[in-house]
Design an enzyme around this catalytic site. Structure first.
Site: not given
Ligand code: AMP
Ligand code: MG
Length: 484
Positions: A91-92, A125, A175, A251
């Site tokens: 998502g980002r 994002g 990364r 994930d």
């Molecule tokens: P994470 O907690 O970083 O593992 O993220 C979990 C999910 O949320 C993943 O699909 C990320 O891509 C999405 N995500 C986290 N932060 C953002 C953001 N600021 N905008 C869009 N998607 C996000």
């Molecule tokens: Mg993640």
């Protein structure tokens, strides 16, 4: 597209079934500025940024300019987040491509904080500077602690604000990972019920991470067992250095066995298996001492996604899966025991070893002893842990331990082992917070010092005493944030 600075892209993910990714470029940022570049990592990847202006490097490492050969895409995946199944995806983040280093090793080069994608759900994002610097420092620390992990090549500020609880500086992290295949990637394909794609994905994962399994009779089973071994090794190593990942959602579990997705992660000072720092982990699901059982839970979700390839008969597949998963406990216990033996310099196998470990854990907990420094004390007698050292039961324990070491054939070897397994430096939470706080204001000196210290975590001669101490009571960090 511009010239390549040593990047040698050879992209394979893009050839996988279409449902697995969406091709799209990063969203340009307003005014990128390079704040940190990991020169050592760049060198080992065969990348050379030295002849570019800082501006050009910032343009590249923010995604504003694409390098020749890159084929940007966002990957699709699902995940169990705190136990709940959700459709996710990058998502980002944007995968720029797969780079072959001078040894022909393949690395994903990914930008995190690179703008919205079809998987962004409600998110913007983007990423804020603090969390990206946090991922940079902790992932590098984990690497130098000799634990498999994704790495961080650079952080660039974007010149744009991101709105979280307040306005924060935006940033993009580059990364580097041996791949971004997650348990959630398999769950995604399984949820789509696309068996042909699932087969392709298993083959792909084996080719990329476990080529020795290419001729396995049942590739899905072989892959699962290999991933289980690596995950056990990973979690045991986290426990060795008191690391708490904080968001072990499926994930965030990599098929390669690398630590991935550094969010509200932190290191435990005082030994307490219930330690949790993450502000979003209300029930302690991902507490320090819960990590082994969560590892098993995640692997159970992984093998479920492979059912159709394990046996055509669903009941049989389930039975095979249950048997495989049941092995986890013994495998984990053995690996953990071996690791603790190394920490305690126990080379020979003695009946008392396991009990002595349990006794030490109890004593550390009772006396709120700093985990890292307790083991260092056993090596050099230096770090004072007053409460622990004055505990009569610990005095007895220590005497027994010394006697126990004499059962090893060579006492020199025991100390060598202990030095290798017990770090002097971990990135202490209060030191990380302090460095990030200053960096957000534009002062990077503490951040850079921390970057230097974490490169030599086993070196007692660094003369950085202050960085070996747990936080004073007035400065303890109780909560860490994922910064999404
Ligand atoms: P994470 O907690 O970083 O593992 O993220 C979990 C999910 O949320 C993943 O699909 C990320 O891509 C999405 N995500 C986290 N932060 C953002 C953001 N600021 N905008 C869009 N998607 C996000
Ligand atoms: Mg993640």
């Amino acid at each position: 597209m511009i010239k390549n600075f040593g990047f040698k892209f050879d992209n394979t993910y893009v050839d996988l079934p279409e449902i697995m990714a969406t091709k799209l470029p990063p969203v340009a940022v307003k005014k990128p500025k390079l704040v940190v570049l990991n020169q050592t990592l760049a060198d080992s990847l065969g990348l050379d940024f030295s002849e570019n202006t800082d501006e050009l490097n910032a343009e590249i490492l923010s995604g504003n300019k694409l390098i020749e050969g890159s084929c940007p895409l966002a990957q699709a995946y699902c995940g169990h987040q705190f136990g709940h199944f959700v459709m996710l995806g990058d998502g980002r983040a944007i995968l720029l491509g797969e780079h072959l280093d001078p040894k022909q090793q393949r690395w994903d080069i990914q930008l995190k904080g690179s703008g919205r994608t079809p998987y962004s759900r409600g998110g913007d994002g983007r990423a804020a500077l603090g969390p990206m610097l946090r991922e940079y420092i902790i992932s590098e620390a984990i690497h130098f602690l000799n634990i498999p992990t994704t790495r961080s090549l650079a952080v660039v500020t974007t010149g744009e604000d991101v709105l979280r609880e307040t306005n924060l500086k935006g940033a993009v992290l580059t990364r580097v990972a041996s791949s971004h295949l997650r348990v959630g990637t398999f769950q995604y394909i399984a949820a789509k019920q696309d068996i042909s794609a699932l087969k392709t994905l298993v083959d792909y994962a084996i080719q990329r991470h476990y080529p020795e399994l290419i001729n396995a009779e049942n590739k899905a089973i072989a892959l699962f067992s290999a991933v289980m071994t690596r995950q056990i090794n990973l979690i045991v190593n986290w426990m060795r250095v008191s690391f708490i990942h904080g968001v072990m959602n499926t994930d965030n579990m990599s098929i390669s066995g690398e630590s991935i997705d550094y969010g509200p992660c932190a290191f435990m000072d005082h030994y307490d298996t219930k330690t949790v720092f993450s502000s979003i982990d209300h029930y302690g699901r991902y507490a320090y001492g819960s990590q082994p059982v969560i590892g098993q839970w995640n692997l159970a979700r992984f093998i479920e996604s492979l059912f159709p390839l394990i046996d055509r008969d669903g009941k049989k597949a389930e039975k095979i899966a249950n048997d495989l998963i049941a092995n986890y406990e013994d495998l984990f216990a053995n690996a953990f025991h071996k690791m603790m033996k190394n920490k305690l310099g126990m080379i020979s196998d003695e009946d008392q070893d396991k009990r002595m470990m349990t006794d030490l854990f109890k004593l550390m907990h009772k006396n709120q002893a700093d985990y890292t420094n307790t083991f260092r004390y056993l090596i050099n007698g230096k770090f004072p842990q007053e409460k622990l050292l004055n505990d009569p039961d610990f005095i007895i324990w220590e005497a027994e331990w010394k006697k126990r070491l004499s059962k090893n054939q060579n006492s020199e070897d025991a100390y060598k082992l202990m030095i290798k397994y017990n770090p002097v430096f971990i990135p202490r939470n209060h030191k990380v917070e302090e460095a990030l706080f200053e960096a957000e204001k534009g002062n990077f000196s503490k951040f850079l010092l921390l970057c230097k210290i974490i490169k030599k975590p086993y070196d007692e001669d660094l003369n950085q005493e202050d960085y070996t101490k747990p936080a004073p009571a007035s400065n303890r960090v109780y909560k860490t944030y994922c910064g999404t």
